[in-house]
Design a protein around this motif. Structure first.
Motif, PDB file in Angstrom:
ATOM      1  N   LEU A  43       4.887   6.399  -9.441  1.00 29.85           N
ATOM      2  CA  LEU A  43       5.409   7.702  -9.834  1.00 29.85           C
ATOM      3  C   LEU A  43       6.864   7.827  -9.408  1.00 29.85           C
ATOM      4  N   ARG A  44       7.692   8.287 -10.330  1.00 33.42           N
ATOM      5  CA  ARG A  44       9.106   8.589 -10.034  1.00 33.42           C
ATOM      6  C   ARG A  44       9.367  10.000 -10.512  1.00 33.42           C
ATOM      7  N   ILE A  45       9.890  10.831  -9.618  1.00 28.95           N
ATOM      8  CA  ILE A  45      10.173  12.227  -9.935  1.00 28.95           C
ATOM      9  C   ILE A  45      11.624  12.520  -9.563  1.00 28.95           C
ATOM     10  N   ARG A  46      12.363  13.080 -10.504  1.00 24.38           N
ATOM     11  CA  ARG A  46      13.721  13.554 -10.239  1.00 24.38           C
ATOM     12  C   ARG A  46      13.662  15.054 -10.005  1.00 24.38           C
ATOM     13  N   ILE A  47      14.333  15.490  -8.966  1.00 30.97           N
ATOM     14  CA  ILE A  47      14.431  16.909  -8.671  1.00 30.97           C
ATOM     15  C   ILE A  47      15.762  17.384  -9.240  1.00 30.97           C
ATOM     16  N   GLY A  48      15.825  18.630  -9.657  1.00 30.89           N
ATOM     17  CA  GLY A  48      16.988  19.182 -10.336  1.00 30.89           C
ATOM     18  C   GLY A  48      18.323  18.872  -9.702  1.00 30.89           C
ATOM     19  N   ASN A  49      18.379  18.769  -8.375  1.00 30.66           N
ATOM     20  CA  ASN A  49      19.655  18.496  -7.701  1.00 30.66           C
ATOM     21  C   ASN A  49      19.962  16.993  -7.636  1.00 30.66           C
ATOM     22  N   GLY A  50      19.178  16.158  -8.341  1.00 33.22           N
ATOM     23  CA  GLY A  50      19.456  14.729  -8.412  1.00 33.22           C
ATOM     24  C   GLY A  50      18.679  13.877  -7.432  1.00 33.22           C
ATOM     25  N   PHE A  51      17.908  14.484  -6.553  1.00 30.17           N
ATOM     26  CA  PHE A  51      17.123  13.717  -5.600  1.00 30.17           C
ATOM     27  C   PHE A  51      16.013  12.981  -6.328  1.00 30.17           C
ATOM     28  N   LEU A  52      15.549  11.868  -5.741  1.00 30.70           N
ATOM     29  CA  LEU A  52      14.516  11.040  -6.350  1.00 30.70           C
ATOM     30  C   LEU A  52      13.381  10.805  -5.364  1.00 30.70           C
ATOM     31  N   ILE A  53      12.175  11.019  -5.836  1.00 31.79           N
ATOM     32  CA  ILE A  53      10.965  10.688  -5.076  1.00 31.79           C
ATOM     33  C   ILE A  53      10.278   9.545  -5.824  1.00 31.79           C
ATOM     34  N   GLU A  54      10.032   8.439  -5.133  1.00 33.27           N
ATOM     35  CA  GLU A  54       9.270   7.323  -5.700  1.00 33.27           C
ATOM     36  C   GLU A  54       8.014   7.141  -4.865  1.00 33.27           C
ATOM     37  N   LEU A  55       6.876   7.154  -5.530  1.00 33.92           N
ATOM     38  CA  LEU A  55       5.596   7.050  -4.843  1.00 33.92           C
ATOM     39  C   LEU A  55       4.803   5.910  -5.468  1.00 33.92           C
ATOM     40  N   ASN A  56       4.361   4.989  -4.630  1.00 40.49           N
ATOM     41  CA  ASN A  56       3.532   3.868  -5.078  1.00 40.49           C
ATOM     42  C   ASN A  56       2.388   3.719  -4.100  1.00 40.49           C
ATOM     43  N   GLU A  57       1.181   3.607  -4.644  1.00 46.93           N
ATOM     44  CA  GLU A  57       0.055   3.353  -3.757  1.00 46.93           C
ATOM     45  C   GLU A  57      -1.087   2.702  -4.524  1.00 46.93           C
ATOM     46  N   ALA A  58      -1.868   1.953  -3.796  1.00 44.04           N
ATOM     47  CA  ALA A  58      -3.099   1.355  -4.300  1.00 44.04           C
ATOM     48  C   ALA A  58      -4.233   1.946  -3.481  1.00 44.04           C
ATOM     49  N   VAL A  59      -5.203   2.552  -4.158  1.00 44.76           N
ATOM     50  CA  VAL A  59      -6.294   3.234  -3.468  1.00 44.76           C
ATOM     51  C   VAL A  59      -7.648   2.776  -4.010  1.00 44.76           C
ATOM     52  N   PHE A  60      -8.662   2.940  -3.174  1.00 44.91           N
ATOM     53  CA  PHE A  60     -10.033   2.674  -3.609  1.00 44.91           C
ATOM     54  C   PHE A  60     -10.957   3.667  -2.923  1.00 44.91           C
ATOM     55  N   VAL A  61     -12.122   3.819  -3.484  1.00 46.39           N
ATOM     56  CA  VAL A  61     -13.115   4.751  -2.948  1.00 46.39           C
ATOM     57  C   VAL A  61     -14.217   3.957  -2.258  1.00 46.39           C
ATOM     58  N   GLU A  62     -14.548   4.416  -1.058  1.00 46.89           N
ATOM     59  CA  GLU A  62     -15.684   3.853  -0.318  1.00 46.89           C
ATOM     60  C   GLU A  62     -16.384   5.012   0.365  1.00 46.89           C
ATOM     61  N   ASN A  63     -17.674   5.154   0.129  1.00 48.82           N
ATOM     62  CA  ASN A  63     -18.453   6.270   0.669  1.00 48.82           C
ATOM     63  C   ASN A  63     -17.821   7.617   0.307  1.00 48.82           C
ATOM     64  N   GLN A  64     -17.347   7.726  -0.926  1.00 49.68           N
ATOM     65  CA  GLN A  64     -16.727   8.943  -1.472  1.00 49.68           C
ATOM     66  C   GLN A  64     -15.427   9.338  -0.780  1.00 49.68           C
ATOM     67  N   LEU A  65     -14.828   8.432  -0.014  1.00 51.34           N
ATOM     68  CA  LEU A  65     -13.546   8.684   0.655  1.00 51.34           C
ATOM     69  C   LEU A  65     -12.464   7.799   0.055  1.00 51.34           C
ATOM     70  N   ILE A  66     -11.258   8.351  -0.067  1.00 52.96           N
ATOM     71  CA  ILE A  66     -10.113   7.598  -0.568  1.00 52.96           C
ATOM     72  C   ILE A  66      -9.552   6.738   0.561  1.00 52.96           C
ATOM     73  N   ASN A  67      -9.378   5.461   0.287  1.00 50.50           N
ATOM     74  CA  ASN A  67      -8.794   4.519   1.239  1.00 50.50           C
ATOM     75  C   ASN A  67      -7.579   3.871   0.584  1.00 50.50           C
ATOM     76  N   HIS A  68      -6.614   3.498   1.400  1.00 51.32           N
ATOM     77  CA  HIS A  68      -5.374   2.914   0.887  1.00 51.32           C
ATOM     78  C   HIS A  68      -5.334   1.418   1.153  1.00 51.32           C
ATOM     79  N   ILE A  69      -4.990   0.680   0.119  1.00 52.41           N
ATOM     80  CA  ILE A  69      -4.762  -0.757   0.251  1.00 52.41           C
ATOM     81  C   ILE A  69      -3.314  -0.994   0.640  1.00 52.41           C
ATOM     82  N   GLY A  70      -2.435  -0.196   0.080  1.00 57.40           N
ATOM     83  CA  GLY A  70      -1.017  -0.281   0.381  1.00 57.40           C
ATOM     84  C   GLY A  70      -0.294   0.924  -0.186  1.00 57.40           C
TER      85      GLY A  70
END
Length: 130
Positions: A43-70
């Motif tokens: 995900l890449r999001i630009r905010i009106g003032n030019g700022f940038l948020i980049e979000l990357n993640e790999a997730v999986f579910v185990e026992n109905q809970l979200i876990n992160h691989i990276g």
């Protein structure tokens, strides 16, 4: 492919957070569905003032809970200068929070794993203050 209820809820919360952002637009939104219990988000999001948020993640579910691989959550200003980046790349083994850490403009510090929603909120607060 149908996603597990936990992943559907997770993505629903992320999409709600994105839609609630004022003066922001999504440059990139990718969901790579690996299985019904695992996915990658970019995900890449630009905010009106030019700022940038980049979000990357790999997730999986185990026992109905979200876990992160990276993950990597990056935030920069309108001049492409780093404000912060949280990630779990294992290159700072001496930190107590290893492999989790936070890159700041003046160096790297210990950091616990933050949720993607908490990072979006933190970035928006900092962008408003700028």
């Amino acid at each position: 492919m149908l996603l597990s209820p936990a992943l559907q809820e997770y993505l629903g919360a992320l999409e709600k957070a994105i839609h609630s952002m004022d003066e922001a637009y999504v440059v990139l939104y990718e969901e790579e569905i690996i299985t019904e219990e695992r996915l990658n988000i970019r995900l890449r999001i630009r905010i009106g003032n030019g700022f940038l948020i980049e979000l990357n993640e790999a997730v999986f579910v185990e026992n109905q809970l979200i876990n992160h691989i990276g993950y990597r959550y990056h935030f920069q200003d309108e001049r492409n200068r780093l404000i912060f980046r949280y990630d779990d790349t294992p290159h700072f083994p001496k930190l107590n929070s290893f492999p989790n850490h936070n890159h700041l403009k003046n160096g790297v510090v210990e950091a616990n794993k933050h949720s993607i929603l908490a990072v979006i909120s933190e970035a928006l607060k900092l962008a408003i203050l700028a």
